[in-house]
Design a protein around this motif. Structure first.
Motif, PDB file in Angstrom:
ATOM      1  N   GLY A   1       0.824  -1.257  -0.437  1.00  0.00           N
ATOM      2  CA  GLY A   1      -0.231   0.153   0.240  1.00  0.00           C
ATOM      3  C   GLY A   1       0.354   1.504  -0.051  1.00  0.00           C
ATOM      4  N   CYS A   2       0.484   1.722   0.534  1.00  0.00           N
ATOM      5  CA  CYS A   2       0.889   3.759   0.560  1.00  0.00           C
ATOM      6  C   CYS A   2       2.011   4.067   1.294  1.00  0.00           C
ATOM      7  CB  CYS A   2      -0.151   4.595   0.879  1.00  0.00           C
ATOM      8  SG  CYS A   2       0.606   6.047   0.802  1.00  0.00           S
ATOM      9  N   LEU A   3       3.107   3.980   1.100  1.00  0.00           N
ATOM     10  CA  LEU A   3       4.099   4.505   2.831  1.00  0.00           C
ATOM     11  C   LEU A   3       4.191   6.227   2.089  1.00  0.00           C
ATOM     12  CD1 LEU A   3       4.818   1.595   3.851  1.00  0.00           C
ATOM     13  CD2 LEU A   3       7.318   1.894   3.445  1.00  0.00           C
ATOM     14  N   THR A   4       4.231   6.890   3.216  1.00  0.00           N
ATOM     15  CA  THR A   4       4.654   8.101   3.429  1.00  0.00           C
ATOM     16  C   THR A   4       5.996   8.401   3.833  1.00  0.00           C
ATOM     17  OG1 THR A   4       2.591   8.725   3.454  1.00  0.00           O
ATOM     18  CG2 THR A   4       3.661  10.158   3.997  1.00  0.00           C
ATOM     19  N   VAL A   5       6.851   8.879   3.423  1.00  0.00           N
ATOM     20  CA  VAL A   5       8.328   8.897   4.045  1.00  0.00           C
ATOM     21  C   VAL A   5       9.076  10.242   3.657  1.00  0.00           C
ATOM     22  CG1 VAL A   5      10.537   7.581   4.135  1.00  0.00           C
ATOM     23  CG2 VAL A   5       8.411   6.530   3.059  1.00  0.00           C
ATOM     24  N   GLN A   6       9.605  10.973   4.201  1.00  0.00           N
ATOM     25  CA  GLN A   6       9.911  12.128   4.806  1.00  0.00           C
ATOM     26  C   GLN A   6      11.028  12.529   4.850  1.00  0.00           C
ATOM     27  OE1 GLN A   6       8.686  14.416   8.608  1.00  0.00           O
ATOM     28  NE2 GLN A   6       9.781  15.983   8.544  1.00  0.00           N
ATOM     29  N   PHE A   7      12.310  12.864   3.849  1.00  0.00           N
ATOM     30  CA  PHE A   7      13.517  13.116   3.767  1.00  0.00           C
ATOM     31  C   PHE A   7      13.804  14.701   3.748  1.00  0.00           C
ATOM     32  CE2 PHE A   7      12.144   8.734   1.410  1.00  0.00           C
ATOM     33  CZ  PHE A   7      13.268   7.907   1.390  1.00  0.00           C
ATOM     34  N   PHE A   8      15.135  15.547   4.058  1.00  0.00           N
ATOM     35  CA  PHE A   8      15.427  16.299   3.660  1.00  0.00           C
ATOM     36  C   PHE A   8      16.952  15.595   2.759  1.00  0.00           C
ATOM     37  CE2 PHE A   8      13.784  17.208   7.320  1.00  0.00           C
ATOM     38  CZ  PHE A   8      13.836  18.494   7.462  1.00  0.00           C
ATOM     39  N   MET A   9      16.864  16.997   1.408  1.00  0.00           N
ATOM     40  CA  MET A   9      17.928  16.594   0.879  1.00  0.00           C
ATOM     41  C   MET A   9      18.650  18.279   1.485  1.00  0.00           C
ATOM     42  SD  MET A   9      17.528  15.725  -3.227  1.00  0.00           S
ATOM     43  CE  MET A   9      16.437  17.799  -4.012  1.00  0.00           C
ATOM     44  N   HIS A  10      19.732  18.159   0.928  1.00  0.00           N
ATOM     45  CA  HIS A  10      21.127  19.765   0.690  1.00  0.00           C
ATOM     46  C   HIS A  10      20.756  20.272  -0.434  1.00  0.00           C
ATOM     47  CE1 HIS A  10      24.316  22.087   0.894  1.00  0.00           C
ATOM     48  NE2 HIS A  10      24.439  21.346   2.094  1.00  0.00           N
ATOM     49  N   LYS A  11      20.702  20.870  -0.883  1.00  0.00           N
ATOM     50  CA  LYS A  11      20.391  22.656  -1.351  1.00  0.00           C
ATOM     51  C   LYS A  11      21.201  22.247  -2.619  1.00  0.00           C
ATOM     52  CE  LYS A  11      16.890  24.925   0.983  1.00  0.00           C
ATOM     53  NZ  LYS A  11      16.613  26.427   1.377  1.00  0.00           N
ATOM     54  N   GLU A  12      22.449  21.778  -1.825  1.00  0.00           N
ATOM     55  CA  GLU A  12      23.959  22.183  -2.991  1.00  0.00           C
ATOM     56  C   GLU A  12      24.442  20.740  -3.315  1.00  0.00           C
ATOM     57  OE1 GLU A  12      26.495  24.988  -1.599  1.00  0.00           O
ATOM     58  OE2 GLU A  12      25.082  26.632  -1.939  1.00  0.00           O
ATOM     59  N   THR A  13      24.408  19.888  -2.813  1.00  0.00           N
ATOM     60  CA  THR A  13      25.397  18.125  -2.453  1.00  0.00           C
ATOM     61  C   THR A  13      24.303  17.420  -2.989  1.00  0.00           C
ATOM     62  OG1 THR A  13      24.862  18.194   0.100  1.00  0.00           O
ATOM     63  CG2 THR A  13      27.068  19.956  -0.627  1.00  0.00           C
ATOM     64  N   LYS A  14      23.235  18.126  -2.824  1.00  0.00           N
ATOM     65  CA  LYS A  14      21.701  16.779  -2.975  1.00  0.00           C
ATOM     66  C   LYS A  14      22.280  15.827  -1.709  1.00  0.00           C
ATOM     67  CE  LYS A  14      20.562  19.884  -6.066  1.00  0.00           C
ATOM     68  NZ  LYS A  14      19.226  20.404  -5.424  1.00  0.00           N
ATOM     69  N   ASP A  15      22.635  15.612  -0.685  1.00  0.00           N
ATOM     70  CA  ASP A  15      22.882  14.988  -0.385  1.00  0.00           C
ATOM     71  C   ASP A  15      21.488  14.597   1.109  1.00  0.00           C
ATOM     72  OD1 ASP A  15      25.209  14.054  -0.432  1.00  0.00           O
ATOM     73  OD2 ASP A  15      25.924  15.454   1.462  1.00  0.00           O
ATOM     74  N   ILE A  16      20.925  13.443   0.890  1.00  0.00           N
ATOM     75  CA  ILE A  16      19.565  12.750   1.475  1.00  0.00           C
ATOM     76  C   ILE A  16      19.916  12.353   2.428  1.00  0.00           C
ATOM     77  CG2 ILE A  16      17.766  11.422   0.508  1.00  0.00           C
ATOM     78  CD1 ILE A  16      18.539  11.907  -2.048  1.00  0.00           C
ATOM     79  N   TYR A  17      18.333  12.673   3.690  1.00  0.00           N
ATOM     80  CA  TYR A  17      17.959  11.884   4.611  1.00  0.00           C
ATOM     81  C   TYR A  17      17.304  11.311   4.957  1.00  0.00           C
ATOM     82  CZ  TYR A  17      23.330  14.365   6.484  1.00  0.00           C
ATOM     83  OH  TYR A  17      24.426  14.227   6.617  1.00  0.00           O
ATOM     84  N   GLY A  18      16.837  10.293   5.384  1.00  0.00           N
ATOM     85  CA  GLY A  18      15.885   9.954   5.900  1.00  0.00           C
ATOM     86  C   GLY A  18      15.426   9.918   6.812  1.00  0.00           C
ATOM     87  N   ILE A  19      14.276  10.491   7.513  1.00  0.00           N
ATOM     88  CA  ILE A  19      13.740  11.364   8.577  1.00  0.00           C
ATOM     89  C   ILE A  19      12.659  10.289   9.507  1.00  0.00           C
ATOM     90  CG2 ILE A  19      12.855  12.561   9.762  1.00  0.00           C
ATOM     91  CD1 ILE A  19      15.588  13.817   8.567  1.00  0.00           C
ATOM     92  N   GLU A  20      11.470   9.662   9.009  1.00  0.00           N
ATOM     93  CA  GLU A  20      10.671   8.962   9.318  1.00  0.00           C
ATOM     94  C   GLU A  20      10.085   8.558   8.011  1.00  0.00           C
ATOM     95  OE1 GLU A  20       6.740  11.157  10.781  1.00  0.00           O
ATOM     96  OE2 GLU A  20       8.546  12.811  11.604  1.00  0.00           O
TER      97      GLU A  20
END
Length: 324
Positions: A244-263
């Motif tokens: 089904g549907c998974l709602t996943v929160q991420f942060f992405m750095h505006k310049e480096t595009k590094d991605i962090y998983g939040i919840e």
């Protein structure tokens, strides 16, 4: 009968309308029901085809009431919408299945992980996804983000930039996590709607940039086709026990595009109407999989519209003849 139930429907008017439209296109006589603790005061229940009252999800009769009502009303599919209901519904999936009722919820083990942000951090890292560093309460660094490991709707969340903003409550409350602060000046925040087929394969990824949030729910959002799409396809292509549907929160750095998983929230999120309006019809896919028995696992979907902006406002559902 192919009636469906949306639990804890509350204010989810758009979700109810999506299900009504798609369900009646397949089974014109079928109905969409809603359940709520106060259904007469629920806008979602008022636009559903019918509704019934349930006790609090923590009440010992919660599952019993839902099962009895589903049998009475010919409901064969249940779609949960709030975090506290996921665990009891997942734990009782087999009981519902014995009564020919399917529940669109992941396996219990995964729901447990999603309800504990410490465990979901371990999950992200096991999938090669960075997470914000968690500090010990005596060795933290400022600025700091504090939130409960089992919280929701942004309750008890704090941004601490100066030490004098901290109180004994922050230190003594064992539920609160001290985390590295990912500054919005440097990171964009995204909620991604992921759809997983019944056998745990990723079918679709739609990133929604959170431009403005109210009470933990996106109020202004923007659909973006960006680096998150191939990243998620690679790192989260298959998750055992997820559907089904998974709602996943991420942060992405505006310049480096590094991605962090939040919840992760294994349910429809409050911002799903934006994803749906972009052309990613998760509601239809659920009905095809669970009511028509179609296999969607070999058909990845990416033909959704980008740069679609959602600006939410408060609307009204008027009920005539209401008596308290």
């Amino acid at each position: 009968m192919n009636n469906i139930l949306i639990t804890s429907v509350g204010r989810r008017v758009s979700l109810v309308r999506f299900f009504k439209k798609e369900l009646k296109a397949i089974f014109p006589e079928a109905k969409v029901y809603g359940s709520d603790m106060n259904p007469e005061l629920s806008a979602g229940c008022m636009v559903a085809d019918g509704f019934f009252k349930v006790p609090n999800v923590k009440h010992e009769d919660y599952i019993k009431v839902i099962l009895e009502q589903c049998k009475k009303l010919g409901i064969t599919l249940i779609v949960p919408t709030i975090d506290p209901s996921l665990l009891p519904l997942s734990e009782n999936k087999e009981l519902f299945l014995e009564n020919n009722i399917r529940v669109v919820v992941p396996d219990t083990d995964f729901v447990h992980k999603c309800r504990d942000k410490r465990m979901i951090h371990d999950f992200f890292e096991s999938k090669g996804i960075q997470v914000a560093e968690e500090y010990c309460k005596n060795t933290f660094q400022l600025p700091l983000y504090i939130k409960p490991y089992d919280g929701s709707s942004s309750v008890d969340n704090y941004v601490i930039k100066n030490k004098d903003e901290m109180t004994e409550y922050h230190f003594e409350n064992k539920r609160l996590m001290f985390l590295e602060y990912l500054d919005h000046d440097f990171y964009d925040e995204f909620t991604c709607d992921l759809y997983y087929t019944k056998n745990g394969y990723l079918k679709c990824v739609v990133p929604r940039q959170r431009l403005f949030v109210r009470a933990g729910e996106v109020n202004k959002g923007l659909i973006k086709k960006n680096e998150l799409v191939p990243f998620i396809k690679k790192q989260l292509n298959k998750i055992d026990g997820v559907r089904g549907c998974l709602t996943v929160q991420f942060f992405m750095h505006k310049e480096t595009k590094d991605i962090y998983g939040i919840e992760v929230n294994p349910r429809f999120g409050g911002g799903y109407p934006l994803t749906h309006s972009s052309g990613a019809n998760y509601v239809q896919w659920i009905l095809k999989e669970y009511l028509l028995g179609e296999d969607l696992s070999n058909n990845y979907y990416e033909d959704w519209a980008e740069d679609l902006l959602m600006l939410r406002y408060d609307g009204e559902v008027l009920v005539h003849g209401y008596k308290d």
